[in-house]
Design a protein around this motif. Structure first.
Motif, short mmCIF file in Angstrom:
data_model
loop_
_atom_site.label_atom_id
_atom_site.label_comp_id
_atom_site.label_asym_id
_atom_site.label_seq_id
_atom_site.Cartn_x
_atom_site.Cartn_y
_atom_site.Cartn_z
N GLN A 71 0.88 -1.17 0.00
CA GLN A 71 0.00 0.00 0.00
C GLN A 71 0.91 1.21 0.00
O GLN A 71 1.60 1.48 0.98
N ASP A 72 0.92 1.93 -1.13
CA ASP A 72 1.95 2.94 -1.37
C ASP A 72 3.31 2.23 -1.28
O ASP A 72 3.58 1.36 -2.08
N LYS A 73 4.14 2.52 -0.29
CA LYS A 73 5.44 1.84 -0.19
C LYS A 73 5.51 0.89 1.00
O LYS A 73 6.56 0.30 1.26
N THR A 74 4.39 0.71 1.69
CA THR A 74 4.36 -0.16 2.87
C THR A 74 3.99 -1.58 2.47
O THR A 74 2.98 -1.79 1.79
N VAL A 75 4.79 -2.56 2.88
CA VAL A 75 4.49 -3.97 2.59
C VAL A 75 3.38 -4.43 3.53
O VAL A 75 3.55 -4.46 4.75
N MET A 76 2.23 -4.81 2.96
CA MET A 76 1.08 -5.21 3.77
C MET A 76 1.02 -6.72 3.96
O MET A 76 0.52 -7.22 4.97
N ALA A 77 1.53 -7.47 2.99
CA ALA A 77 1.56 -8.94 3.10
C ALA A 77 2.56 -9.49 2.09
O ALA A 77 2.77 -8.90 1.03
N VAL A 78 3.16 -10.63 2.43
CA VAL A 78 4.09 -11.32 1.53
C VAL A 78 3.62 -12.76 1.39
O VAL A 78 3.47 -13.48 2.38
N ILE A 79 3.37 -13.17 0.15
CA ILE A 79 2.95 -14.55 -0.15
C ILE A 79 4.11 -15.25 -0.86
O ILE A 79 4.64 -14.74 -1.84
N SER A 80 4.51 -16.40 -0.36
CA SER A 80 5.61 -17.15 -0.95
C SER A 80 5.12 -18.48 -1.52
O SER A 80 4.05 -18.97 -1.16
N ASP A 81 5.93 -19.05 -2.42
CA ASP A 81 5.63 -20.35 -3.04
C ASP A 81 4.23 -20.38 -3.65
O ASP A 81 3.47 -21.34 -3.47
N ALA A 82 3.88 -19.31 -4.37
CA ALA A 82 2.54 -19.20 -4.94
C ALA A 82 2.42 -19.99 -6.25
O ALA A 82 3.38 -20.07 -7.03
N VAL A 83 1.25 -20.57 -6.46
CA VAL A 83 0.96 -21.31 -7.69
C VAL A 83 -0.41 -20.86 -8.22
O VAL A 83 -1.40 -20.89 -7.49
N ILE A 84 -0.45 -20.43 -9.49
CA ILE A 84 -1.70 -20.08 -10.16
C ILE A 84 -1.92 -21.09 -11.27
O ILE A 84 -1.03 -21.33 -12.09
N SER A 85 -3.12 -21.66 -11.31
CA SER A 85 -3.39 -22.70 -12.31
C SER A 85 -4.80 -22.54 -12.86
O SER A 85 -5.77 -22.48 -12.10
N ILE A 86 -4.91 -22.44 -14.19
CA ILE A 86 -6.20 -22.41 -14.88
C ILE A 86 -6.48 -23.81 -15.39
O ILE A 86 -5.64 -24.42 -16.05
N LYS A 87 -7.66 -24.34 -15.06
CA LYS A 87 -8.00 -25.71 -15.42
C LYS A 87 -8.50 -25.79 -16.86
O LYS A 87 -9.54 -25.25 -17.21
N LEU A 88 -7.73 -26.49 -17.71
CA LEU A 88 -8.06 -26.61 -19.12
C LEU A 88 -9.39 -27.31 -19.35
O LEU A 88 -10.20 -26.89 -20.19
N GLU A 89 -9.66 -28.36 -18.58
CA GLU A 89 -10.91 -29.10 -18.78
C GLU A 89 -12.14 -28.26 -18.51
O GLU A 89 -13.20 -28.46 -19.12
N LYS A 90 -12.00 -27.28 -17.61
CA LYS A 90 -13.12 -26.39 -17.31
C LYS A 90 -13.37 -25.42 -18.46
O LYS A 90 -14.51 -25.09 -18.80
N ILE A 91 -12.28 -24.94 -19.09
CA ILE A 91 -12.41 -24.05 -20.24
C ILE A 91 -13.12 -24.75 -21.39
O ILE A 91 -14.00 -24.19 -22.06
N LEU A 92 -12.77 -26.01 -21.62
CA LEU A 92 -13.39 -26.78 -22.69
C LEU A 92 -14.88 -27.00 -22.44
O LEU A 92 -15.65 -27.20 -23.38
N SER A 93 -15.28 -26.93 -21.16
CA SER A 93 -16.71 -27.09 -20.84
C SER A 93 -17.43 -25.76 -20.73
O SER A 93 -18.59 -25.71 -20.34
N LEU A 137 1.71 -9.56 9.34
CA LEU A 137 0.92 -8.85 8.34
C LEU A 137 1.06 -7.34 8.55
O LEU A 137 0.86 -6.82 9.65
N GLY A 138 1.34 -6.63 7.46
CA GLY A 138 1.45 -5.19 7.52
C GLY A 138 0.15 -4.50 7.89
O GLY A 138 0.14 -3.42 8.48
N PHE A 139 -1.00 -5.12 7.52
CA PHE A 139 -2.30 -4.56 7.86
C PHE A 139 -2.42 -4.38 9.38
O PHE A 139 -2.92 -3.36 9.87
N ILE A 140 -1.98 -5.39 10.13
CA ILE A 140 -2.08 -5.36 11.58
C ILE A 140 -1.17 -4.28 12.17
O ILE A 140 -1.57 -3.51 13.06
N LYS A 141 0.04 -4.21 11.66
CA LYS A 141 0.99 -3.21 12.16
C LYS A 141 0.50 -1.80 11.86
O LYS A 141 0.62 -0.90 12.70
N LYS A 142 -0.07 -1.60 10.66
CA LYS A 142 -0.53 -0.26 10.29
C LYS A 142 -1.74 0.16 11.12
O LYS A 142 -1.98 1.34 11.32
#
Length: 274
Positions: A71-93, A137-142
């Motif tokens: 938020q602006d220059k303040t780190v509010m949260a850090v997520i590590s080892d993230a995986v985003i996956s779109i399911k091909l079989e759902k698109i075909l349906s 979490l930066g939200f809590i600190k802020k």
């Protein structure tokens, strides 16, 4: 007729291969990274992605070593080892369906999103967090809250931004809260449970219960466009022995042994990123 069947089967078999080729040739990592950074959140929030890798052998899958929500220059949260996956079989349906998972502040976060391709506004978003440490979490600190606790919960958002969810915070260890002329005896809190709902731009705090030693608290109210409007009801038991606390709460007493603290103010950290 046999040729039609033959070509149809061939097309079905070839489609995943064609999509894999298109994914690797036509969609660059830099384009995906910039799109996610620029389109996922709105100002004053921003995303910074590090260690971004597009899967070569699985189409529509991305691995991200680290996601910083600022938020602006303040780190509010850090997520590590993230995986985003779109399911091909759902698109075909005929449906868009993607999942997101990662680690945040020693805990886990998982999201699923689904919507008909022809009716994207008929969406369903589900989110679940497990054992997220609040002190990270930066939200809590802020917010000026000092302490720790493990937060878990789930939330569902449907069309027209209507949704509901529940959460709990266990192993709470907070310092008393002082700020803006407000005092809350937060050091007594051992556990928090809550229920929320949303309606367009409003977050309704239907009930948040604070479990504490010989004292009970209930919070209710709403958040609208970054403005908090809540009432905190505090009821010490007859066995509550900290008389200093009772003196500090005296200004909020509405009846013998019942104190109500009203908070109505605009808070920048309550402007949500999504």
């Amino acid at each position: 007729m046999k040729k039609i069947v033959k070509y149809t089967v061939l097309a079905i078999i070839s489609l995943p291969l064609l999509l894999l080729i298109a994914w690797n040739v036509s969609v660059s990592e830099e384009f995906l990274k910039e799109t996610i950074e620029k389109k996922s959140v709105h100002a004053p929030y921003s995303l910074k992605l590090n260690g971004f890798n597009k899967s070569i052998f699985i189409p529509f899958k991305v691995n991200i070593a680290e996601i910083k929500l600022l938020q602006d220059k303040t780190v509010m949260a850090v997520i590590s080892d993230a995986v985003i996956s779109i399911k091909l079989e759902k698109i075909l349906s005929g449906n868009l369906f993607f999942t997101f998972s990662g680690r945040v502040s020693s805990g886990a976060v998982n999201l699923t999103y689904t919507a008909p391709l022809l009716k994207p506004f008929e969406k369903t978003l589900t989110a679940a967090i497990d054992s997220v440490e609040l002190s990270g979490l930066g939200f809590i600190k802020k917010a000026g809250i000092k302490g720790s606790g493990l937060m878990s919960g789930n939330f569902t958002l449907n069309a027209d931004n209507k949704g509901d969810g529940v959460f709990e915070v266990k192993k709470c260890h907070f310092e008393d809260f002082h700020g803006g002329g407000l005092y809350l005896p937060a050091k007594y809190i051992t556990e928090i449970t809550g229920k929320l709902s949303t309606d367009t731009e409003t977050v309704n705090i239907e009930s948040v219960y604070l479990t504490a030693e010989n004292i009970s608290c209930r919070i209710s109210g709403k958040i609208i466009n970054g403005s908090l409007d809540v009432s905190i009801q505090i009821m010490p038991d007859a066995d509550f022995k900290d008389k200093t606390i009772l003196l500090l709460l005296k200004q909020y007493e509405v009846s013998p042994g019942v104190y109500v603290v009203r908070i109505a103010r605009k808070l920048s950290f309550l402007n949500f990123p999504f």
